[in-house]
Design a protein around this motif. Structure first.
Motif, PDB file in Angstrom:
ATOM      1  N   UNK A   1      70.503  70.489  66.181  1.00 19.81           N
ATOM      2  CA  UNK A   1      69.060  70.680  65.955  1.00 19.81           C
ATOM      3  C   UNK A   1      68.302  70.846  67.265  1.00 19.81           C
ATOM      4  N   UNK A   2      67.378  71.800  67.282  1.00 19.61           N
ATOM      5  CA  UNK A   2      66.507  72.008  68.438  1.00 19.61           C
ATOM      6  C   UNK A   2      65.048  71.753  68.089  1.00 19.61           C
ATOM      7  N   UNK A   3      64.751  71.643  66.790  1.00 19.25           N
ATOM      8  CA  UNK A   3      63.390  71.401  66.323  1.00 19.25           C
ATOM      9  C   UNK A   3      63.412  70.855  64.914  1.00 19.25           C
ATOM     10  N   UNK A   4      62.214  70.704  64.324  1.00 11.01           N
ATOM     11  CA  UNK A   4      62.105  70.118  62.989  1.00 11.01           C
ATOM     12  C   UNK A   4      62.238  71.148  61.874  1.00 11.01           C
ATOM     13  N   UNK A   5      62.202  72.432  62.223  1.00  6.65           N
ATOM     14  CA  UNK A   5      62.327  73.457  61.194  1.00  6.65           C
ATOM     15  C   UNK A   5      61.068  73.642  60.378  1.00  6.65           C
ATOM     16  N   UNK A   6      59.926  73.584  61.024  1.00  9.42           N
ATOM     17  CA  UNK A   6      58.653  73.745  60.331  1.00  9.42           C
ATOM     18  C   UNK A   6      58.261  75.217  60.256  1.00  9.42           C
ATOM     19  N   UNK A   7      57.139  75.489  59.607  1.00  9.14           N
ATOM     20  CA  UNK A   7      56.617  76.861  59.560  1.00  9.14           C
ATOM     21  C   UNK A   7      55.909  77.092  60.889  1.00  9.14           C
ATOM     22  N   UNK A   8      56.644  77.549  61.864  1.00 14.41           N
ATOM     23  CA  UNK A   8      56.174  77.610  63.241  1.00 14.41           C
ATOM     24  C   UNK A   8      56.928  78.687  64.002  1.00 14.41           C
ATOM     25  N   UNK A   9      56.397  79.036  65.162  1.00 15.03           N
ATOM     26  CA  UNK A   9      57.118  79.943  66.026  1.00 15.03           C
ATOM     27  C   UNK A   9      58.278  79.239  66.693  1.00 15.03           C
TER      28      UNK A   9
ATOM     29  N   UNK B   1      60.717  68.808  83.060  1.00 12.12           N
ATOM     30  CA  UNK B   1      62.119  69.243  83.118  1.00 12.12           C
ATOM     31  C   UNK B   1      62.292  70.588  83.803  1.00 12.12           C
ATOM     32  N   UNK B   2      61.217  71.383  83.837  1.00 14.58           N
ATOM     33  CA  UNK B   2      61.326  72.735  84.367  1.00 14.58           C
ATOM     34  C   UNK B   2      61.855  73.729  83.361  1.00 14.58           C
ATOM     35  N   UNK B   3      62.027  73.297  82.095  1.00 13.57           N
ATOM     36  CA  UNK B   3      62.555  74.169  81.047  1.00 13.57           C
ATOM     37  C   UNK B   3      61.539  74.461  79.960  1.00 13.57           C
ATOM     38  N   UNK B   4      61.964  75.196  78.950  1.00 10.11           N
ATOM     39  CA  UNK B   4      61.116  75.548  77.815  1.00 10.11           C
ATOM     40  C   UNK B   4      61.687  74.935  76.542  1.00 10.11           C
ATOM     41  N   UNK B   5      60.787  74.536  75.646  1.00  8.69           N
ATOM     42  CA  UNK B   5      61.173  74.026  74.336  1.00  8.69           C
ATOM     43  C   UNK B   5      61.404  75.177  73.356  1.00  8.69           C
ATOM     44  N   UNK B   6      62.177  74.875  72.330  1.00  6.12           N
ATOM     45  CA  UNK B   6      62.489  75.841  71.274  1.00  6.12           C
ATOM     46  C   UNK B   6      61.269  76.123  70.396  1.00  6.12           C
ATOM     47  N   UNK B   7      60.490  75.086  70.045  1.00  3.33           N
ATOM     48  CA  UNK B   7      59.351  75.231  69.149  1.00  3.33           C
ATOM     49  C   UNK B   7      58.331  74.134  69.431  1.00  3.33           C
ATOM     50  N   UNK B   8      57.137  74.258  68.818  1.00  8.68           N
ATOM     51  CA  UNK B   8      56.123  73.221  68.989  1.00  8.68           C
ATOM     52  C   UNK B   8      56.630  71.872  68.494  1.00  8.68           C
ATOM     53  N   UNK B   9      57.321  71.875  67.367  1.00  5.36           N
ATOM     54  CA  UNK B   9      57.828  70.610  66.822  1.00  5.36           C
ATOM     55  C   UNK B   9      58.873  69.980  67.739  1.00  5.36           C
TER      56      UNK B   9
ATOM     57  N   UNK C   1      51.691  85.135  73.778  1.00  2.00           N
ATOM     58  CA  UNK C   1      51.980  84.688  75.143  1.00  2.00           C
ATOM     59  C   UNK C   1      51.337  83.338  75.437  1.00  2.00           C
ATOM     60  N   UNK C   2      50.225  83.045  74.748  1.00  2.00           N
ATOM     61  CA  UNK C   2      49.656  81.710  74.844  1.00  2.00           C
ATOM     62  C   UNK C   2      50.604  80.689  74.208  1.00  2.00           C
ATOM     63  N   UNK C   3      51.224  81.080  73.100  1.00  2.00           N
ATOM     64  CA  UNK C   3      52.238  80.210  72.470  1.00  2.00           C
ATOM     65  C   UNK C   3      53.414  79.994  73.432  1.00  2.00           C
ATOM     66  N   UNK C   4      53.878  81.060  74.066  1.00  2.00           N
ATOM     67  CA  UNK C   4      55.003  80.959  74.994  1.00  2.00           C
ATOM     68  C   UNK C   4      54.670  80.006  76.141  1.00  2.00           C
ATOM     69  N   UNK C   5      53.497  80.140  76.696  1.00  2.00           N
ATOM     70  CA  UNK C   5      53.076  79.269  77.800  1.00  2.00           C
ATOM     71  C   UNK C   5      53.111  77.804  77.366  1.00  2.00           C
ATOM     72  N   UNK C   6      52.736  77.549  76.105  1.00  2.00           N
ATOM     73  CA  UNK C   6      52.709  76.186  75.596  1.00  2.00           C
ATOM     74  C   UNK C   6      54.070  75.560  75.406  1.00  2.00           C
TER      75      UNK C   6
END
Length: 372
Positions: free
Chosen positions: A322-330, A31-39, A20-25
């Motif tokens: 593409x929505x992200x870089x495709x890294x080893x990430x959530x 924008x008021x929206x959420x990103x797909x991943x950290x990358x 949930x800490x990851x989700x908050x990040x």
């Protein structure tokens, strides 16, 4: 259920430490929206997107966290979705123009946006594409619809069935007397092409076919129609869980969602085995950042083509968005499925009342943007 199942599910809840800490990040105040991943948020090439934002809101709602969002945050979420609607067509689009060429993404964005706005107590700013002039041409007559259904390739069951289900929102917006002949065409066709031995649809690996079957089940459920050959589907599902490698979060979530939606009476020993296999598979996709990856090696950069593995081809393959870089990430796609798996397993075991233990600090520091 037995204490053994409770222990298995309690162990599964420990897989959500840091989630949930990851989700908050992933939230973006501007924008008021959420990103797909950290990358995604760390690179200028990407923006917050409809699907990720709706999925994040779905996680928040399912886990009972709505009250932690301030009114300003909710208002910015409303503005995010409303800003994505095209006033001319009524559809909702992300910034990447390639998204408009993928009918599955467009259909999902429509459903996600309308559902999210409803959850937030708001509505679209413009009329939806619900009349015959704005809906696809195949919705103008049952004969055209039947021809369209038969044109969809099921060489990849997952993608093909996803496309077939994309017609459901348009049918659901029709008056019931107009919808019935369309629905008869669909259900008759689906039953005629179902594999009588496995109960599955289309072609591909066992998990691809199970995923396609799960997609079609959403169509059946939407119109309260019974799914044919459920015993055969159950046997196929158990065989896949026991013998196939789950390399994608969808291969973990789709069988479980299919199981609960079929509403079968499942022997307790099977429930224990299914829960153990499912959580063991899910643990392999947990990442150091607290989230989950869609795929076992990394997060897919373009989830709209993640249904097709390397070397596969099928007609009408969509262009990658593409929505992200495709890294080893959530990533948000995997995260929302992990939460669905958790709650679905509890439902399967008759333990629906057990909530996740989520720190009080989660979402307490979120601030709304200034783009008003």
């Amino acid at each position: 259920m037995t204490k053994g199942l409770e222990n298995i599910l309690e162990g599964g809840d420990r897989l959500f430490e840091g989630f949930f800490e990851w989700l908050e990040g992933q939230y973006d105040a501007a924008s008021g929206g959420f990103y797909y991943a950290r990358s995604s948020r760390d690179a200028d090439a990407f923006t917050t997107d409809i699907e990720s934002t709706a999925q994040a809101l779905g996680i928040i709602e399912r886990c009972g966290l709505q009250q932690r969002l301030t009114d300003d945050i909710k208002a910015d979420l409303v503005r995010f979705f409303q800003s994505k609607q095209d006033p001319g067509t009524g559809y909702f689009y992300d910034a990447d123009p390639k998204m408009r060429k993928d009918d599955v993404m467009v259909g999902r964005a429509l459903g996600y946006s309308v559902g999210a706005l409803r959850t937030l107590g708001a509505a679209p700013l413009h009329p939806l594409p619900g009349n015959r002039n704005m809906a696809p041409a195949y919705c103008r007559a049952p004969e055209a619809y039947a021809e369209w259904l038969r044109s969809i390739s099921l060489a990849n069951s997952w993608r093909g069935c996803d496309r077939l289900c994309n017609s459901a929102p348009y049918l659901s917006q029709m008056p019931q007397d107009e919808r019935e002949p369309f629905l008869r065409e669909a259900l008759s066709y689906f039953e005629s092409i179902q594999d009588p031995e496995t109960g599955l649809w289309g072609e591909g690996t066992p998990y691809v076919r199970i995923s396609g079957t799960f997609k079609l089940l959403t169509f059946y459920n939407r119109f309260q129609a019974p799914l044919p050959r459920t015993p055969e589907i159950y046997r196929s599902l158990l065989h896949a869980l026991r013998s196939e490698k789950a390399v994608d979060m969808c291969y973990i979530r789709n069988p479980i969602s299919l199981l609960t939606s079929m509403k079968l009476r499942i022997p307790e020993e099977d429930v224990l085995e299914i829960a153990e296999i499912t959580l063991r598979n899910m643990a392999r996709l947990k990442r150091a950042d607290g989230g989950y990856s869609r795929e076992i090696d990394h997060s897919p950069p373009a989830p709209n083509v993640a249904q097709v593995k390397q070397g596969e081809y099928y007609p009408d393959m969509p262009e990658a968005v593409p929505l992200g870089k495709g890294e080893i990430e959530g990533d948000m796609n995997a995260g929302t499925q992990a939460i669905l798996i958790r709650y679905t397993l509890h439902e399967l075991g008759g333990l629906q009342g057990r909530k996740l233990d989520i720190a009080d600090s989660v979402f307490s520091s979120l601030r709304a943007g200034t783009g008003r």
